[in-house]
Write an enzyme that holds these catalytic residues in place. Structure first.
Site, mmCIF file in Angstrom:
data_model
loop_
_atom_site.group_PDB
_atom_site.id
_atom_site.type_symbol
_atom_site.label_atom_id
_atom_site.label_comp_id
_atom_site.label_asym_id
_atom_site.label_seq_id
_atom_site.Cartn_x
_atom_site.Cartn_y
_atom_site.Cartn_z
ATOM 1 N N ARG A 82 0.839 -1.092 -0.106
ATOM 2 C CA ARG A 82 0.122 -0.133 -0.125
ATOM 3 C C ARG A 82 1.012 1.273 0.087
ATOM 4 N NH1 ARG A 82 -4.514 0.508 4.529
ATOM 5 N NH2 ARG A 82 -2.504 0.858 6.031
ATOM 6 N N LYS A 184 -2.566 6.487 1.449
ATOM 7 C CA LYS A 184 -2.232 7.125 2.731
ATOM 8 C C LYS A 184 -1.411 8.207 2.748
ATOM 9 C CE LYS A 184 -2.622 4.822 7.120
ATOM 10 N NZ LYS A 184 -4.087 4.651 7.674
ATOM 11 N N GLU A 220 -16.355 6.722 4.010
ATOM 12 C CA GLU A 220 -15.715 6.123 5.178
ATOM 13 C C GLU A 220 -15.722 7.258 5.952
ATOM 14 O OE1 GLU A 220 -11.510 5.253 5.176
ATOM 15 O OE2 GLU A 220 -11.061 6.368 3.413
HETATM 16 C C1 LIG Z 1 -5.171 3.894 7.687
HETATM 17 C C2 LIG Z 1 -6.570 4.349 7.155
HETATM 18 C C3 LIG Z 1 -7.752 3.414 7.389
HETATM 19 C C4 LIG Z 1 -7.653 1.872 8.251
HETATM 20 O O1 LIG Z 1 -6.637 1.050 7.420
HETATM 21 P P1 LIG Z 1 -5.880 -0.027 8.239
HETATM 22 O O2 LIG Z 1 -4.940 -0.651 7.436
HETATM 23 O O3 LIG Z 1 -7.095 -1.101 8.614
HETATM 24 O O4 LIG Z 1 -5.297 0.389 9.408
HETATM 25 C C5 LIG Z 1 -9.036 3.640 7.059
HETATM 26 N N1 LIG Z 1 -9.093 4.832 6.320
HETATM 27 C C6 LIG Z 1 -8.102 5.712 6.529
HETATM 28 C C7 LIG Z 1 -8.496 6.926 5.460
HETATM 29 C C8 LIG Z 1 -6.960 5.570 6.705
HETATM 30 O O5 LIG Z 1 -5.883 6.460 6.497
#
Ligand SMILES: *Cc1c(COP(=O)(O)O)cnc(C)c1O
Length: 341
Positions: A82, A184, A220
């Protein structure tokens, strides 16, 4: 190895500086060998790309002690890939995925004294990140980059059990259509700060963001993906190219299908249909699943049948199964648990 004297069961979710961190630099088209260093501070030129145009990305995962005393982490290969996706989207050189996993192992091993003991509920949070480091004033990608990983011990996300949250449907958007919602990047968080501070001031724990194009579909929250449970026991989770692909959510989907024999639907979820679901949860590394009890949409309340006292029964089963796999109480799918010590 002697553990540090920390009050493990009363740790908060804050930064505690540990002994060492990992750093590797990219210059002239190549990453150097990288090293474990003691200095927690970074000295950069005032014009570094990260300061001027926010060219920075990050990851988050946890190391913890299992019941049988091993230190492990959960699916770090997915964080590696990722982060490589995030790097490509921001025109940064990807840190090689196998070296990412090696660096995570190395930095956790060197900080083993900070990994909370089994049963404390606490974990060692691992933060890999990367930034443009050389001076950039015309708008373009940097030529030089720094990749680092620090770790910090953190307490259980919920002290005294996970109480269902009340969240609001936000009037702000977190990601543009065809934008950067799926990676991210720090920039996605900078622009969410006003929305989350506003939500907190109004008494809500989180924002539910809708799809930025039509504002009719669930996306989300600021840092966690949604899962919903239908009244006939199916798991439904929103699908969109502006949602961050949560590793927790992807793992829960697998657990639902292969451990709990549930049907799973990954599809567009209309805000309008949320009132028909039986349970709702937010999933991410920090809390695994946070139950949602109530969603407020401009004065109209959607109250999940699971209520405001405890996690819904199906959500609980998903939570117990995934944490059972993580803690070594249940057999894990091939490659999910990376043993560090
Ligand atoms: C990091 C993140 C998540 C959660 O991802 P995980 O890999 O399960 O920790 C969900 N939404 C956003 C916007 C994020 O930055």
């Amino acid at each position: 190895m002697e553990k540090k004297q920390l009050d493990w069961s009363n740790l908060g979710f804050g930064y505690i500086q540990t002994d060492v961190r990992f750093v590797s630099n990219y210059k002239d088209g190549a990453w150097d060998d990288g090293a474990i260093v003691t200095d927690a501070n970074i000295v950069l030129n005032e014009c570094a790309g990260v300061f001027q145009y926010a060219q920075t990305i990050f990851e988050g995962l946890k190391a913890y002690t299992t019941e049988d005393g091993h230190i492990v982490c959960f699916r770090p290969d997915l964080n590696a890939s990722r982060m490589a996706d995030s790097a490509r989207r921001l025109e940064m050189p990807a840190f090689p995925e196998d070296r990412f996993v090696d660096a995570v192992v190395q930095v956790v091993r060197e900080n083993a004294a900070y990994v909370p003991p089994f049963g404390s509920g606490a974990t060692l949070y691992i933060r890999p990140y990367m930034m443009g480091t050389n001076p950039v004033i015309g708008v373009k990608p940097a030529d030089e980059y720094m990749f680092r990983i620090f770790v910090t011990p953190v307490g259980p996300y919920f002290k005294g059990g996970a109480k269902p949250l009340t969240i609001k449907v936000s009037d702000f958007d977190r990601a543009a259509p065809n934008g950067t919602g799926h990676i991210k990047a720090g920039l996605n968080y900078a622009m969410s700060l006003h929305a989350i501070v506003t939500a907190h001031e109004e008494g809500y724990a989180e924002n539910m963001y809708l799809d930025p194009r039509t504002r009719t579909k669930v996306e989300e929250t600021g840092g966690a993906n949604f899962i919903f449970i239908t009244k006939d026991n199916r798991l439904v989770t929103p699908k969109s190219n502006s949602i961050l692909p949560s590793i927790t959510r992807r793992s829960l989907v697998y657990v639902a299908k292969h451990y709990l024999d549930m049907e799973v639907e990954e599809r567009e979820v209309l805000l309008e249909e949320v009132k028909d679901f039986a349970e709702c949860g937010l999933c991410g590394t920090a809390a695994v699943i946070s139950p949602v009890g109530k969603i407020v949409d401009h004065g109209s309340e959607i109250c999940l049948p699971s209520g405001m006292d405890e996690m819904g029964p199906v959500t609980k089963k998903l939570y117990d199964t995934l944490t059972g796999i993580q803690m070594g109480r249940m057999e894990a799918p091939e490659g999910w648990i990376k043993t560090i010590l």
